[in-house]
Design a protein around this motif. Sequence first.
Motif, short mmCIF file in Angstrom:
data_model
loop_
_atom_site.label_atom_id
_atom_site.label_comp_id
_atom_site.label_asym_id
_atom_site.label_seq_id
_atom_site.Cartn_x
_atom_site.Cartn_y
_atom_site.Cartn_z
N ILE A 185 0.83 -1.21 0.00
CA ILE A 185 0.00 0.00 0.00
C ILE A 185 0.86 1.25 0.00
N ALA A 186 1.99 1.22 0.71
CA ALA A 186 2.89 2.38 0.72
C ALA A 186 3.44 2.63 -0.68
N PHE A 187 3.86 1.56 -1.35
CA PHE A 187 4.37 1.70 -2.72
C PHE A 187 3.27 2.18 -3.65
N TRP A 188 2.07 1.64 -3.49
CA TRP A 188 0.97 2.01 -4.38
C TRP A 188 0.65 3.51 -4.25
N ILE A 189 0.53 3.98 -3.02
CA ILE A 189 0.13 5.38 -2.83
C ILE A 189 1.24 6.34 -3.22
N VAL A 190 2.47 6.09 -2.75
CA VAL A 190 3.55 7.04 -3.02
C VAL A 190 4.24 6.75 -4.36
N GLY A 191 4.64 5.50 -4.57
CA GLY A 191 5.37 5.16 -5.79
C GLY A 191 4.53 5.27 -7.04
N VAL A 192 3.42 4.55 -7.06
CA VAL A 192 2.55 4.59 -8.24
C VAL A 192 1.88 5.95 -8.37
N GLY A 193 1.54 6.56 -7.22
CA GLY A 193 0.96 7.91 -7.27
C GLY A 193 1.90 8.92 -7.90
N THR A 194 3.18 8.78 -7.64
CA THR A 194 4.18 9.66 -8.25
C THR A 194 4.31 9.37 -9.74
N LEU A 195 4.42 8.09 -10.08
CA LEU A 195 4.56 7.70 -11.49
C LEU A 195 3.34 8.10 -12.32
N ALA A 196 2.16 8.07 -11.71
CA ALA A 196 0.92 8.43 -12.41
C ALA A 196 0.70 9.94 -12.45
N LEU A 205 3.35 15.89 2.42
CA LEU A 205 4.68 15.63 2.98
C LEU A 205 4.61 14.66 4.16
N VAL A 206 3.63 14.87 5.04
CA VAL A 206 3.45 13.99 6.20
C VAL A 206 3.10 12.58 5.71
N MET A 207 2.14 12.48 4.78
CA MET A 207 1.74 11.18 4.25
C MET A 207 2.92 10.47 3.59
N SER A 208 3.64 11.18 2.76
CA SER A 208 4.78 10.57 2.06
C SER A 208 5.86 10.12 3.02
N ALA A 209 6.16 10.94 4.02
CA ALA A 209 7.18 10.57 5.00
C ALA A 209 6.78 9.29 5.74
N GLY A 210 5.54 9.23 6.17
CA GLY A 210 5.06 8.04 6.88
C GLY A 210 5.09 6.80 6.01
N LEU A 211 4.63 6.93 4.76
CA LEU A 211 4.57 5.76 3.89
C LEU A 211 5.95 5.34 3.37
N ILE A 212 6.84 6.28 3.19
CA ILE A 212 8.22 5.91 2.81
C ILE A 212 8.88 5.17 3.98
N THR A 213 8.64 5.64 5.19
CA THR A 213 9.14 4.93 6.38
C THR A 213 8.57 3.52 6.44
N THR A 214 7.27 3.39 6.18
CA THR A 214 6.62 2.08 6.15
C THR A 214 7.27 1.17 5.11
N PHE A 215 7.49 1.70 3.93
CA PHE A 215 8.06 0.91 2.83
C PHE A 215 9.45 0.39 3.21
N ILE A 216 10.31 1.27 3.66
CA ILE A 216 11.69 0.89 3.99
C ILE A 216 11.72 -0.07 5.18
N THR A 217 11.01 0.27 6.24
CA THR A 217 11.02 -0.57 7.44
C THR A 217 10.34 -1.91 7.18
N GLY A 218 9.27 -1.90 6.40
CA GLY A 218 8.58 -3.14 6.08
C GLY A 218 9.46 -4.10 5.31
N ILE A 219 10.23 -3.58 4.35
CA ILE A 219 11.15 -4.44 3.59
C ILE A 219 12.25 -4.95 4.51
N ARG A 220 12.80 -4.08 5.32
CA ARG A 220 13.87 -4.51 6.25
C ARG A 220 13.37 -5.56 7.23
N THR A 221 12.16 -5.37 7.74
CA THR A 221 11.58 -6.33 8.68
C THR A 221 11.34 -7.68 8.00
#
Length: 137
Positions: free
Chosen positions: A74-85, A104-120
């Motif tokens: 969901i983080a990739f979909w909202i931030v990544g795909v949202g940016t590409l679209a 900015l708040v939404m993107s920061a939170g979701l980028i944190t989710t993306f990175i931490t989720g992959i690391r976890t």
Amino acid sequence: MIRLSRGTLVTLAGLLVGAAGLVIQWIAEPAKFAEALPPLGVAFPPGIAFIAVAAVLTLLTSRWWWHPVFAVVIAFWIVGVGTLAGELTPNLTSNNPGTVTGNLVMSAGLITTFITGIRTTTARHPTQHPDQAPHPT
């Protein structure tokens, strides 16, 4: 009682921050979310519902190593795909400071989710099958 790892807690916190960013956008520019959701009968940012579903699925599958995948997607979909679209960039360059702040708040939170989720996920990935003997070193 469910015991969540630190990585899972940070992943879920990032989703919460992402949802808070959507709420900020909603408050700043409610007309942007003019379509009402039928069950609620009120205009509502649908991204909050998607983030909530991802958080619940992440919690429900927390005993498995791959559980953060829902949050990562969901983080990739909202931030990544949202940016590409081309959906995210206009909000970041808006004349409405609330829209920019919310994005900015939404993107920061979701980028944190993306990175931490992959690391976890990668940290908890099993490196060998439980029935296999360890390799001699």
